[in-house]
Scaffold this active site. Sequence first.
Site, PDB file in Angstrom:
ATOM      1  N   ASP A 155      23.883 -39.883  -0.157  1.00  0.00           N
ATOM      2  CA  ASP A 155      24.063 -38.856  -1.190  1.00  0.00           C
ATOM      3  C   ASP A 155      25.089 -37.785  -0.829  1.00  0.00           C
ATOM      4  O   ASP A 155      25.540 -37.062  -1.712  1.00  0.00           O
ATOM      5  CB  ASP A 155      22.727 -38.161  -1.474  1.00  0.00           C
ATOM      6  CG  ASP A 155      21.690 -39.101  -2.081  1.00  0.00           C
ATOM      7  OD1 ASP A 155      22.091 -40.188  -2.554  1.00  0.00           O
ATOM      8  OD2 ASP A 155      20.502 -38.744  -2.082  1.00  0.00           O
ATOM      9  N   GLU A 199       0.827  -1.202   0.000  1.00  0.00           N
ATOM     10  CA  GLU A 199       0.000   0.000   0.000  1.00  0.00           C
ATOM     11  C   GLU A 199       0.869   1.263   0.000  1.00  0.00           C
ATOM     12  O   GLU A 199       0.551   2.240  -0.675  1.00  0.00           O
ATOM     13  CB  GLU A 199      -0.931  -0.001   1.217  1.00  0.00           C
ATOM     14  CG  GLU A 199      -1.955  -1.121   1.215  1.00  0.00           C
ATOM     15  CD  GLU A 199      -1.491  -2.355   1.966  1.00  0.00           C
ATOM     16  OE1 GLU A 199      -2.342  -3.038   2.555  1.00  0.00           O
ATOM     17  OE2 GLU A 199      -0.267  -2.646   1.948  1.00  0.00           O
ATOM     18  N   GLY A 255      14.195 -39.629   1.987  1.00  0.00           N
ATOM     19  CA  GLY A 255      13.917 -40.899   1.331  1.00  0.00           C
ATOM     20  C   GLY A 255      12.509 -41.380   1.627  1.00  0.00           C
ATOM     21  O   GLY A 255      11.718 -40.684   2.282  1.00  0.00           O
ATOM     22  N   CYS A 294      -0.919  -0.014   7.572  1.00  0.00           N
ATOM     23  CA  CYS A 294      -1.422   0.410   6.262  1.00  0.00           C
ATOM     24  C   CYS A 294      -2.852   0.930   6.349  1.00  0.00           C
ATOM     25  O   CYS A 294      -3.248   1.810   5.578  1.00  0.00           O
ATOM     26  CB  CYS A 294      -1.325  -0.748   5.273  1.00  0.00           C
ATOM     27  SG  CYS A 294       0.391  -1.167   4.859  1.00  0.00           S
TER      28      CYS A 294
END
Length: 344
Positions: free
Chosen positions: A203, A53, A287, A87
């Site tokens: 990994d 705004e 996993g 606002c």
Amino acid sequence: MNPHELYMQRCLDLAAQGFGAVAPNPMVGCVLVHEDRIIGEGYHQKFGEAHAEVNAINSVENEALLKDATLYVNLEPCSHFGKTLPCADLILQKKIPRVVIGSYDPNPQVAGRGIKKLREAGLEVFTEVLKKEADFLNRRFMTYHTKHRPYIILKWAQSVDGFMALNEPKQFWFTNELSKKLMHKWRTEEQAILVGRHTVEVDDCELTARLWPGKNPLRVVIDRRLSLPRTKKIFNEEAKTLVFNEIETTQRGSTQFTKIDFTGNVPAQILSHLYSLEIQSLTIEGGPITLQHFLEQNLWDEARIFCTTHQLKTGKLAPAIQVRLIEELKLETNTLKTLLNTTA
């Protein structure tokens, strides 16, 4: 599409430009219209900076027009003092007579107070314009404040015959380079990413956004007995890491070790702790076992599944879920399916 919807759609388009930069704040766009002409617009660009705004009002060249203008915004204007002036107060200060709103703000600090303040001051206020679309855009923010947990995205890749990993502890890449880049882009958009101990062991994943510009997510690991070697990439200083375990709560460099009760509901404890850290979105790349823990408790909102042309014939089966498919995208040899959980 009527004029209210037309201008609200513009608010949504503007708001989306703040994706990945405003969390834990919501994405908000604002448009000011005078006699069917846009005279100002703006969006919340970065956390801690001006709200939509404010930016929209500041963009208006002739402020005298505001006294007969309509302000469109996709989320209820804030009514509390934070890093900026409320606002709702700014709208009153500028004497804007009409406000059109997409979504209600579920944040307890707002929760209807912004709309109430505007109406009590005599403004004409319209609500729930493109509400469904506005809620979906800010689904992370909405989930965080209504369900008191992060918005959860499950992500995995699977073979054409439904397997997501080999039986033996060996790294195997299903996805192509284009898919990998997209996954790294996603990491810049979400606040945290979670894997289990086994994924890190096999990994040696880093879980950073190396292939895309942007900030790294908080790396979250489930390592019950703290058996992972500190030489694993996930413990480097490229990003912060949070390790849930049953042994200790301590801080070592950029890694936070947090003790939880593994005889209790582990997913619930993890989500509760992330909620306390104001983490609004979590990607789970773990996993099949880690994914299954969250699936069994229906603790997920979205699933992104890369279907590949590989055929394994044996291995660890990918989760089987039957929910609403909202998008299917071809990425060279991969097909990305995005599913939405409407029962969470």
